[in-house]
Design a protein around this motif. Sequence first.
Motif, mmCIF file in Angstrom:
data_model
loop_
_atom_site.group_PDB
_atom_site.id
_atom_site.type_symbol
_atom_site.label_atom_id
_atom_site.label_comp_id
_atom_site.label_asym_id
_atom_site.label_seq_id
_atom_site.Cartn_x
_atom_site.Cartn_y
_atom_site.Cartn_z
ATOM 1 N N MET A 1 0.821 -1.191 0.000
ATOM 2 C CA MET A 1 0.000 0.000 0.000
ATOM 3 C C MET A 1 0.868 1.260 0.000
ATOM 4 N N TYR A 2 1.970 1.224 0.759
ATOM 5 C CA TYR A 2 2.834 2.400 0.828
ATOM 6 C C TYR A 2 3.468 2.691 -0.528
ATOM 7 N N ILE A 3 3.762 1.630 -1.272
ATOM 8 C CA ILE A 3 4.346 1.827 -2.595
ATOM 9 C C ILE A 3 3.325 2.498 -3.511
ATOM 10 N N ARG A 4 2.056 2.126 -3.378
ATOM 11 C CA ARG A 4 1.000 2.764 -4.181
ATOM 12 C C ARG A 4 0.901 4.255 -3.869
ATOM 13 N N ILE A 5 0.970 4.570 -2.572
ATOM 14 C CA ILE A 5 0.906 5.980 -2.166
ATOM 15 C C ILE A 5 2.092 6.735 -2.738
ATOM 16 N N LEU A 6 3.275 6.149 -2.624
ATOM 17 C CA LEU A 6 4.480 6.785 -3.157
ATOM 18 C C LEU A 6 4.352 6.986 -4.661
ATOM 19 N N PHE A 7 3.912 5.956 -5.360
ATOM 20 C CA PHE A 7 3.753 6.061 -6.809
ATOM 21 C C PHE A 7 2.758 7.162 -7.163
ATOM 22 N N LEU A 8 1.641 7.215 -6.447
ATOM 23 C CA LEU A 8 0.634 8.239 -6.690
ATOM 24 C C LEU A 8 1.195 9.635 -6.454
ATOM 25 N N LEU A 9 1.923 9.818 -5.364
ATOM 26 C CA LEU A 9 2.482 11.132 -5.058
ATOM 27 C C LEU A 9 3.497 11.580 -6.105
ATOM 28 N N ILE A 10 4.330 10.647 -6.543
ATOM 29 C CA ILE A 10 5.324 11.000 -7.559
ATOM 30 C C ILE A 10 4.640 11.291 -8.886
ATOM 31 N N THR A 11 3.618 10.504 -9.212
ATOM 32 C CA THR A 11 2.936 10.661 -10.490
ATOM 33 C C THR A 11 2.185 11.983 -10.594
ATOM 34 N N GLU B 1 6.140 8.409 11.027
ATOM 35 C CA GLU B 1 7.555 8.553 10.657
ATOM 36 C C GLU B 1 8.184 7.195 10.348
ATOM 37 N N ASP B 2 7.799 6.154 11.100
ATOM 38 C CA ASP B 2 8.293 4.802 10.811
ATOM 39 C C ASP B 2 7.838 4.347 9.428
ATOM 40 N N SER B 3 6.578 4.624 9.087
ATOM 41 C CA SER B 3 6.058 4.247 7.767
ATOM 42 C C SER B 3 6.795 4.993 6.662
ATOM 43 N N LEU B 4 7.058 6.273 6.880
ATOM 44 C CA LEU B 4 7.809 7.048 5.898
ATOM 45 C C LEU B 4 9.204 6.457 5.707
ATOM 46 N N ASN B 5 9.842 6.055 6.799
ATOM 47 C CA ASN B 5 11.171 5.453 6.694
ATOM 48 C C ASN B 5 11.143 4.159 5.894
ATOM 49 N N LEU B 6 10.067 3.370 6.021
ATOM 50 C CA LEU B 6 9.928 2.162 5.207
ATOM 51 C C LEU B 6 9.819 2.512 3.724
ATOM 52 N N ILE B 7 9.080 3.568 3.413
ATOM 53 C CA ILE B 7 8.943 4.013 2.021
ATOM 54 C C ILE B 7 10.300 4.474 1.490
ATOM 55 N N ILE B 8 11.028 5.224 2.295
ATOM 56 C CA ILE B 8 12.350 5.708 1.881
ATOM 57 C C ILE B 8 13.282 4.526 1.623
ATOM 58 N N LYS B 9 13.321 3.553 2.553
ATOM 59 C CA LYS B 9 14.201 2.395 2.383
ATOM 60 C C LYS B 9 13.818 1.599 1.145
ATOM 61 N N GLY B 10 12.528 1.412 0.912
ATOM 62 C CA GLY B 10 12.074 0.671 -0.265
ATOM 63 C C GLY B 10 12.435 1.382 -1.549
ATOM 64 N N THR B 11 12.251 2.691 -1.564
ATOM 65 C CA THR B 11 12.589 3.482 -2.751
ATOM 66 C C THR B 11 14.092 3.479 -2.977
ATOM 67 N N LEU B 12 14.838 3.631 -1.904
ATOM 68 C CA LEU B 12 16.294 3.658 -2.002
ATOM 69 C C LEU B 12 16.827 2.362 -2.598
ATOM 70 N N SER B 13 16.318 1.228 -2.113
ATOM 71 C CA SER B 13 16.849 -0.042 -2.608
ATOM 72 C C SER B 13 16.307 -0.394 -3.991
ATOM 73 N N SER B 14 15.025 -0.153 -4.244
ATOM 74 C CA SER B 14 14.445 -0.596 -5.520
ATOM 75 C C SER B 14 14.701 0.359 -6.683
ATOM 76 N N GLN B 15 14.824 1.643 -6.415
ATOM 77 C CA GLN B 15 14.943 2.611 -7.507
ATOM 78 C C GLN B 15 16.342 3.222 -7.643
ATOM 79 N N PHE B 16 17.102 3.233 -6.557
ATOM 80 C CA PHE B 16 18.388 3.939 -6.576
ATOM 81 C C PHE B 16 19.566 3.058 -6.160
ATOM 82 N N ASN B 17 19.350 1.742 -6.135
ATOM 83 C CA ASN B 17 20.426 0.800 -5.853
ATOM 84 C C ASN B 17 21.195 1.168 -4.577
ATOM 85 N N ASN B 18 20.449 1.592 -3.555
ATOM 86 C CA ASN B 18 20.997 1.979 -2.237
ATOM 87 C C ASN B 18 21.982 3.141 -2.279
ATOM 88 N N ASP B 19 21.906 3.966 -3.308
ATOM 89 C CA ASP B 19 22.773 5.139 -3.435
ATOM 90 C C ASP B 19 22.044 6.361 -2.871
#
Length: 90
Positions: free
Chosen positions: A1-11, A41-59
């Motif tokens: 669900m958090y990924i959907r929210i992130l995708f929606l916000l970016i889109t 804030e914990d949920s936001l951190n999960l979104i950040i970690k997921g985005t960091l690993s899946s989209q930016f190769n942990n960079d």
Amino acid sequence: MYIRILFLLITISTIVNAGINECFVDVYYANGIKTEKHAAEDSLNLIIKGTLSSQFNNDVELMEKYLSFDTSYNQTKGFIFDMLESARQK
């Protein structure tokens, strides 16, 4: 669900000023019903970690070039009041 929210916000992000870097996106996490600030804030951190690993190769530096994350925290007033507020907003 958090990924959907992130995708929606970016889109749906829009550029409102020509001076804004068009490649930079501000992502705001809006919490749900009966959510304490630390949980949001914990949920936001999960979104950040997921985005960091899946989209930016942990960079981290690369991600910070394109994305900024923050919470758009809506304070909880308890389940009943949160539900009434949510129903009123729809």
